[in-house]
Design a protein around this motif. Structure first.
Motif, PDB file in Angstrom:
ATOM      1  N   TYR A  56      13.801 -56.477  36.242  1.00  0.00           N
ATOM      2  CA  TYR A  56      13.300 -55.940  34.998  1.00  0.00           C
ATOM      3  C   TYR A  56      13.522 -56.880  33.752  1.00  0.00           C
ATOM      4  N   ARG A  57      13.929 -58.177  34.011  1.00  0.00           N
ATOM      5  CA  ARG A  57      13.878 -58.985  32.977  1.00  0.00           C
ATOM      6  C   ARG A  57      13.460 -60.231  33.603  1.00  0.00           C
ATOM      7  N   HIS A  58      13.345 -61.309  32.615  1.00  0.00           N
ATOM      8  CA  HIS A  58      12.729 -62.489  32.965  1.00  0.00           C
ATOM      9  C   HIS A  58      14.119 -63.351  33.612  1.00  0.00           C
ATOM     10  N   TYR A  59      13.978 -64.171  34.718  1.00  0.00           N
ATOM     11  CA  TYR A  59      14.974 -64.860  35.302  1.00  0.00           C
ATOM     12  C   TYR A  59      14.572 -66.489  35.231  1.00  0.00           C
ATOM     13  N   ALA A  60      15.676 -67.306  35.160  1.00  0.00           N
ATOM     14  CA  ALA A  60      15.492 -68.570  35.107  1.00  0.00           C
ATOM     15  C   ALA A  60      14.648 -69.049  36.104  1.00  0.00           C
ATOM     16  N   ASP A  61      14.104 -70.326  35.782  1.00  0.00           N
ATOM     17  CA  ASP A  61      13.134 -70.951  36.675  1.00  0.00           C
ATOM     18  C   ASP A  61      13.941 -71.341  37.999  1.00  0.00           C
TER      19      ASP A  61
ATOM     20  N   LEU B  31      10.531 -62.251  23.885  1.00  0.00           N
ATOM     21  CA  LEU B  31      11.279 -62.563  25.000  1.00  0.00           C
ATOM     22  C   LEU B  31      10.806 -62.317  26.303  1.00  0.00           C
ATOM     23  N   TYR B  32       9.732 -61.189  26.033  1.00  0.00           N
ATOM     24  CA  TYR B  32       8.667 -60.949  27.333  1.00  0.00           C
ATOM     25  C   TYR B  32       7.462 -61.662  27.324  1.00  0.00           C
ATOM     26  N   GLY B  33       7.144 -62.446  26.393  1.00  0.00           N
ATOM     27  CA  GLY B  33       5.973 -63.077  26.275  1.00  0.00           C
ATOM     28  C   GLY B  33       4.870 -62.696  25.312  1.00  0.00           C
ATOM     29  N   ARG B  34       3.694 -63.149  25.290  1.00  0.00           N
ATOM     30  CA  ARG B  34       2.628 -62.983  24.254  1.00  0.00           C
ATOM     31  C   ARG B  34       1.919 -61.566  24.348  1.00  0.00           C
ATOM     32  N   PRO B  35       1.729 -60.693  23.417  1.00  0.00           N
ATOM     33  CA  PRO B  35       1.199 -59.446  23.461  1.00  0.00           C
ATOM     34  C   PRO B  35      -0.373 -59.643  23.792  1.00  0.00           C
ATOM     35  N   PRO B  36      -1.303 -58.941  23.894  1.00  0.00           N
ATOM     36  CA  PRO B  36      -2.562 -58.870  24.009  1.00  0.00           C
ATOM     37  C   PRO B  36      -3.112 -59.093  22.818  1.00  0.00           C
ATOM     38  N   ILE B  37      -2.585 -58.569  21.618  1.00  0.00           N
ATOM     39  CA  ILE B  37      -2.895 -58.833  20.304  1.00  0.00           C
ATOM     40  C   ILE B  37      -1.539 -58.873  19.410  1.00  0.00           C
ATOM     41  N   PRO B  38      -1.701 -59.382  18.400  1.00  0.00           N
ATOM     42  CA  PRO B  38      -0.373 -59.590  17.698  1.00  0.00           C
ATOM     43  C   PRO B  38       0.292 -58.016  17.435  1.00  0.00           C
TER      44      PRO B  38
ATOM     45  N   PRO C  33      15.338 -66.013  15.790  1.00  0.00           N
ATOM     46  CA  PRO C  33      14.064 -66.399  15.295  1.00  0.00           C
ATOM     47  C   PRO C  33      13.296 -65.471  16.428  1.00  0.00           C
ATOM     48  N   ILE C  34      11.942 -65.587  16.191  1.00  0.00           N
ATOM     49  CA  ILE C  34      10.861 -65.085  17.097  1.00  0.00           C
ATOM     50  C   ILE C  34      10.448 -66.361  17.759  1.00  0.00           C
ATOM     51  N   ILE C  35      10.184 -65.941  19.041  1.00  0.00           N
ATOM     52  CA  ILE C  35       9.750 -67.007  20.257  1.00  0.00           C
ATOM     53  C   ILE C  35       8.485 -66.869  20.354  1.00  0.00           C
ATOM     54  N   THR C  36       7.990 -68.359  20.424  1.00  0.00           N
ATOM     55  CA  THR C  36       6.599 -68.350  20.674  1.00  0.00           C
ATOM     56  C   THR C  36       6.301 -69.256  21.892  1.00  0.00           C
TER      57      THR C  36
ATOM     58  N   LEU D 285      13.734 -70.856  27.582  1.00  0.00           N
ATOM     59  CA  LEU D 285      14.970 -70.848  27.024  1.00  0.00           C
ATOM     60  C   LEU D 285      16.151 -70.257  27.852  1.00  0.00           C
ATOM     61  N   LEU D 286      15.911 -70.158  28.882  1.00  0.00           N
ATOM     62  CA  LEU D 286      16.839 -69.704  30.169  1.00  0.00           C
ATOM     63  C   LEU D 286      17.558 -70.614  30.669  1.00  0.00           C
ATOM     64  N   GLU D 287      18.931 -70.489  30.775  1.00  0.00           N
ATOM     65  CA  GLU D 287      19.632 -71.604  31.442  1.00  0.00           C
ATOM     66  C   GLU D 287      19.558 -71.259  33.136  1.00  0.00           C
ATOM     67  N   PRO D 288      19.708 -72.275  33.976  1.00  0.00           N
ATOM     68  CA  PRO D 288      19.953 -71.932  35.285  1.00  0.00           C
ATOM     69  C   PRO D 288      20.841 -70.796  35.842  1.00  0.00           C
ATOM     70  N   GLU D 289      20.751 -70.071  36.792  1.00  0.00           N
ATOM     71  CA  GLU D 289      21.767 -68.911  36.849  1.00  0.00           C
ATOM     72  C   GLU D 289      22.226 -68.761  38.353  1.00  0.00           C
ATOM     73  N   LEU D 290      21.750 -69.770  39.131  1.00  0.00           N
ATOM     74  CA  LEU D 290      22.074 -69.530  40.534  1.00  0.00           C
ATOM     75  C   LEU D 290      23.479 -69.949  40.706  1.00  0.00           C
ATOM     76  N   ASP D 291      23.670 -71.209  40.173  1.00  0.00           N
ATOM     77  CA  ASP D 291      25.081 -71.742  40.639  1.00  0.00           C
ATOM     78  C   ASP D 291      26.065 -70.758  39.927  1.00  0.00           C
TER      79      ASP D 291
END
Length: 462
Positions: free
Chosen positions: A93-98, A382-389, A407-410, A416-422
């Motif tokens: 339910y959230r973004h995870y690191a790459d 933090l979830y991405g870019r909406p269809p319109i502003p 700040p607002i993220i573009t 922006l996410l640090e690795p998590e698995l380790d």
């Protein structure tokens, strides 16, 4: 005589069908008992995993989610197994690191997933990039999906018009999609719009096009037939006992409707009825989860308020918890206002929860007087870019609520996410180093950790 252009069919019974009707409670054992028959059915693919199945397995079923595709792949060696992936959110339910995304896709491919259907709740293609690359590196099929949404009663208006969908499909094809899916999660795609949309997309797409639509509004079977007429390559259906309501069109009448035509599926009706008999025999185990509050098997109200069934149940739960169920009609009116404020996101996990929770708070406390963390994160990008502003006044109000001046993220949020698995690997190294276990705990730090500890006898199941 063989069909000139046979329609391919993805069966959703074992994943989205049971998730839509029975709260995802179907156990792997009940799937395994019919898997061999489904393998012989001749489906293009069978969707068996993803969505809520991963969470429910550890939270409620006390099953290791990684075991299900392993078991089913052994019993369905001739049929591609498919899963639904929420882009950078995977099955969470959230973004995870790459690093989490790469490991998850690799592990899923290893346990038997052949086709990955990947979507982003905002249709922000940047959130599909890492998944796509990992799927390709695993040698699997990457189906990229466009979430179908509306601002009007039908396709059109300033946001979700034909041009919007054509441009999105062009982007996904250029990214390297092996196929593209129109993902109509709320059953809002009208038959004539389906014909127009499929006809337009087929003019330039070099990859196959699939339609996924729910029966919620009652339009789905008509919508599928018009899409078939327009040349769609594949559709999603479920076996009749797990079809209709908020699930998918039933395959059996579609087989008969297309029999002897250029789009004949080639599927055997008798074989489908045999599988259906088995499903009917196990339904009593799950009947308690079926919504039986209405006689109608369709939700005609969704044609007006356009709120998906799963989102409605969440709204009702939130209002009941605050003894404010009498305000449900006000929340129905507030949802489209909040959605407009937030840039018209499609109403699918997790944006449906983000819009829904804020709408409830607006009705109970006052507009944007109480703002959940998810809404703040959404307005920060933090979830991405909406269809319109996002409405600038609303965005300013939301961000001022925290007084932290972040700040607002573009950029792509996951950058922006640090690795998590380790970190997870280190935290559970004393009792497991299994990749599946590490991913389970990373995805669900509370419920996932509890399940893994129970798995190794370190905690007793409650």
């Amino acid at each position: 005589m063989a069909a000139k252009n046979p329609l391919k069919v993805t069966d959703t019974t074992l994943r989205d069908g049971q998730q839509s009707l029975f709260a995802t409670r179907m156990r792997t054992e009940d799937m395994a008992n019919i898997a061999a028959e489904m393998n012989r059915a001749g489906f293009y693919s069978v969707e068996v995993w993803g969505g809520a199945t991963f969470d429910v397995a550890t939270r409620f079923l006390n099953e290791d989610p990684w075991d299900r595709p392993r078991i089913l792949k052994r019993m369905m060696p001739d049929t591609p197994l498919q899963m639904l992936l929420r882009g950078q959110s995977l099955v969470g339910y959230r973004h995870y690191a790459d690093d989490v995304v790469n490991a998850f896709v690799g592990q899923a491919a290893e346990v038997g997933i052949d086709i990955f259907r990947v979507f982003d709740s905002l249709n922000d293609e940047r959130n599909l990039e890492t998944c796509l690359k990992a799927i390709k590196e695993s040698g699997r099929h990457a189906q990229l999906a466009i979430c179908y949404s509306l601002t009007e009663r039908k396709m059109g208006g300033p946001v979700y018009n034909l041009d919007y969908y054509i441009k999105k499909a062009q982007i996904l094809q250029a990214m390297g999609a092996d196929s593209i899916c129109i993902k109509d999660m709320a059953g809002l795609l009208a038959p004539d719009d389906a014909y127009t949309l499929v006809k337009a997309l087929k003019q330039f797409l070099k990859v196959p096009l699939q339609l996924h639509t729910h029966y919620t509004s009652g339009m789905a079977s008509m919508t599928c037939l018009k899409a078939i007429e327009a040349g769609v390559d594949m559709i999603d259906t479920a076996l009749a006992p797990f079809a209709l309501r908020s699930s998918h069109p039933a395959i059996e009448p579609i087989i008969v409707a297309l029999q002897g035509t250029a789009r004949d599926t080639g599927l055997d009706l008798g074989h489908m009825l045999k599988i259906g008999e088995y499903l009917e025999s196990i339904v009593p185990r799950y009947r308690e989860y079926l919504n039986q509050t209405r006689l109608s098997v369709i939700d005609t109200n969704v044609l007006v308020h356009q709120i998906p069934g799963g989102m409605i149940s969440n709204l009702v739960t939130q209002l009941r918890q605050t003894n404010a169920l009498d305000k449900l009609s006000q929340v129905y009116e507030e949802v489209p206002r909040v959605r407009k404020d937030l840039g018209y996101p499609p109403l699918v996990t997790p944006t449906s929860q983000i819009v829904g929770v804020q709408a409830v708070q607006n009705v109970i406390v006052g507009r944007y007087k109480l703002i959940p963390t998810q809404v703040i994160d959404y307005c920060r990008g933090l979830y991405g870019r909406p269809p319109i502003p996002i409405d600038p006044d609303v965005q300013r109000t939301v961000l001022n609520y925290t007084k932290n001046n972040k700040p607002i993220i573009t950029s792509r949020p996951a950058d922006l996410l640090e690795p998590e698995l380790d970190r997870t690997r280190e935290s559970i190294k004393d009792f497991t180093q299994d990749t599946g276990d590490i991913l389970t705990v990373t995805l669900y730090p509370a419920t996932g950790l509890r399940f893994v500890m129970q798995k190794y006898g370190l905690e007793v199941p409650s």
